[in-house]
Scaffold this motif. Structure first.
Motif, PDB file in Angstrom:
ATOM      1  N   ARG A  23       0.772  -1.070  -0.043  1.00 57.97           N
ATOM      2  CA  ARG A  23      -0.056  -0.047   0.085  1.00 57.97           C
ATOM      3  C   ARG A  23       0.967   1.055   0.030  1.00 57.97           C
ATOM      4  O   ARG A  23       2.188   1.189   0.184  1.00 57.97           O
ATOM      5  N   THR A  29      -1.184  -5.205   1.363  1.00 59.34           N
ATOM      6  CA  THR A  29      -2.542  -4.885   1.127  1.00 59.34           C
ATOM      7  C   THR A  29      -3.055  -6.197   1.604  1.00 59.34           C
ATOM      8  O   THR A  29      -3.785  -6.056   2.702  1.00 59.34           O
ATOM      9  N   ASP A  33      -7.775  -6.490   2.957  1.00 58.89           N
ATOM     10  CA  ASP A  33      -8.003  -5.246   2.514  1.00 58.89           C
ATOM     11  C   ASP A  33      -8.884  -5.231   1.310  1.00 58.89           C
ATOM     12  O   ASP A  33      -9.721  -4.540   0.829  1.00 58.89           O
ATOM     13  N   TYR A  53     -13.358  -0.780   8.996  1.00 54.99           N
ATOM     14  CA  TYR A  53     -12.257  -1.884   8.775  1.00 54.99           C
ATOM     15  C   TYR A  53     -11.294  -1.822   9.507  1.00 54.99           C
ATOM     16  O   TYR A  53     -10.585  -0.552   9.749  1.00 54.99           O
ATOM     17  N   ASN A  55      -7.773  -3.971  10.893  1.00 57.22           N
ATOM     18  CA  ASN A  55      -6.988  -5.210  10.529  1.00 57.22           C
ATOM     19  C   ASN A  55      -5.958  -5.359  11.732  1.00 57.22           C
ATOM     20  O   ASN A  55      -4.958  -4.528  11.890  1.00 57.22           O
ATOM     21  N   ASP A 262      -3.889  -1.661  10.677  1.00 55.09           N
ATOM     22  CA  ASP A 262      -5.146  -0.874  10.880  1.00 55.09           C
ATOM     23  C   ASP A 262      -5.419  -1.132  12.222  1.00 55.09           C
ATOM     24  O   ASP A 262      -6.520  -1.906  12.457  1.00 55.09           O
ATOM     25  N   VAL A 268     -14.313   2.687   4.795  1.00 57.62           N
ATOM     26  CA  VAL A 268     -13.663   2.064   3.672  1.00 57.62           C
ATOM     27  C   VAL A 268     -13.947   3.211   2.476  1.00 57.62           C
ATOM     28  O   VAL A 268     -15.249   3.066   2.414  1.00 57.62           O
TER      29      VAL A 268
END
Length: 272
Positions: A23, A29, A33, A53, A55, A262, A268
Motif C-alpha cells: 500500500r 495489501t 484489504d 475496517y 486489521n 489498521d 472504507v
C-alpha cells in the motif's frame, strides 16, 4: 439495519497480508484489504450503508497471542463480521500438541462467536505450497489434522468457513511468494474472492470473475529443469529457511514489537 457494517480481522501474517503488493503507507495489501473494499461497494449497492475496517493481525503470532492481544480489542469494536485465523504458526512448531491446540482453538472461537454481530469467519490452512519431500509430507499431515479441527469447530459454533485446505489451486507454487510461507498477490486475490463469496457477494466485478473462479487451476507451466529446481531450493534455504530457523532458536518472532497495520476501524472509501 445500522448504517455501517464493521469488519474486524485478526490473525497472523496471512491476515496481515504478507506478501501481497504494498500500500502507499508501506504495509502489504492482502486479502483482507481487498475484501474490505469490495464489501464497501457491495454494501453501498445493496443497502446504502458504509463499511468500517480494522486489521489487527501481526505476522508470526501464535494462537494464544492472537487471543490475548487481538481478540479483546476486536470485541471492543463490536464487529458485525469478525475474521479469525490463528493456529498454523503453532502447527509449524515441533513441540505443539494438536489435541491441546484444538481445545484452545475451540475456546477462542467460542469467545469470538459471542463478539461478532453477524458472523465469525474461520479458515482452514493450505497444507502444502506445491513442494514434495518428507518434511513437506509431515507438515501436510499435521495441517490436515488441524484443518479437521477447524471444520468441526466452525460447525459447532455456526461460523462461516473458508475452506482453503480443499482448494488444490492454492497449492500451486505460483500463488505463493518465494519464501514458501506467504501468499503472492495471485493467492491473496483468490482468497479474497473466496471470503467474499462466503459473505454472500455475487457480483462478478467484485469477485474478479464468475462464482468459484478461484478454484480454477493456473495455466500449465513449462517444465523446470532439475538443476534449476535444486538451485531454487538452495537459494530458498539460504534466504528464507535459515533466518526462520534462526528466529526459532533465538526465541524471537518476525512480529515482535510490530503494531497492527489498521489498529482501529476506519471508513472504507468506495472506488469511483
Amino acid at each position: 439495519m445500522p448504517d455501517v457494517l464493521r469488519l474486524v480481522c485478526t490473525g497472523d501474517s496471512f491476515t496481515e497480508g504478507m506478501s501481497d503488493v504494498l500500500r502507499p503507507d508501506g504495509h502489504h495489501t492482502g486479502w483482507a484489504d481487498r475484501v474490505a473494499v469490495a464489501l464497501a461497494v457491495h454494501e453501498r449497492r445493496r443497502s446504502g450503508r458504509g463499511v468500517e475496517y480494522a486489521n489487527l493481525a501481526v505476522r508470526g503470532k501464535l494462537l494464544d497471542q492472537v487471543v490475548a492481544e487481538q481478540l479483546p480489542a476486536a470485541m471492543r469494536f463490536e464487529p458485525d463480521v469478525l475474521t479469525f485465523h490463528a493456529g498454523p504458526n503453532d502447527v509449524l512448531r515441533r513441540g505443539t500438541g494438536l489435541a491441546d491446540l484444538a481445545a484452545r482453538y475451540d475456546a477462542a472461537v467460542a469467545d469470538a462467536a459471542q463478539a461478532a454481530g453477524e458472523r465469525v469467519v474461520l479458515f482452514t490452512a493450505i497444507g502444502r505450497a506445491g513442494h514434495p519431500g518428507r518434511l513437506a509430507d509431515h507438515l501436510a499431515d499435521r495441517f490436515a489434522r488441524f484443518n479437521d479441527v477447524v471444520r468441526e469447530v466452525a460447525a459447532r459454533h455456526g461460523a462461516t468457513l473458508v475452506d482453503m485446505g480443499r482448494v488444490p489451486a492454492l497449492t500451486d507454487r505460483r500463488v505463493w511468494h518465494v519464501d514458501r510461507l506467504h501468499l503472492a498477490p495471485e493467492g491473496h486475490t483468490r482468497v479474497a474472492a473466496m471470503v467474499l463469496e462466503a459473505l454472500g457477494v455475487t457480483d462478478e466485478d467484485l469477485l474478479g470473475g464468475a462464482s468459484g473462479w478461484w478454484r480454477e487451476p493456473l495455466p500449465v507451466a513449462a517444465a523446470v529443469p532439475r538443476h534449476a529446481q535444486l538451485a531454487s531450493d538452495v537459494r530458498w534455504a539460504r534466504e528464507h529457511l535459515a533466518p526462520w530457523v534462526g528466529r526459532r532458536l533465538r526465541g524471537v518472532s518476525s512480529g515482535d514489537d510490530r503494531d497492527p497495520k489498521d489498529p482501529s476501524p476506519r471508513p472504507v472509501d468506495v472506488p469511483t
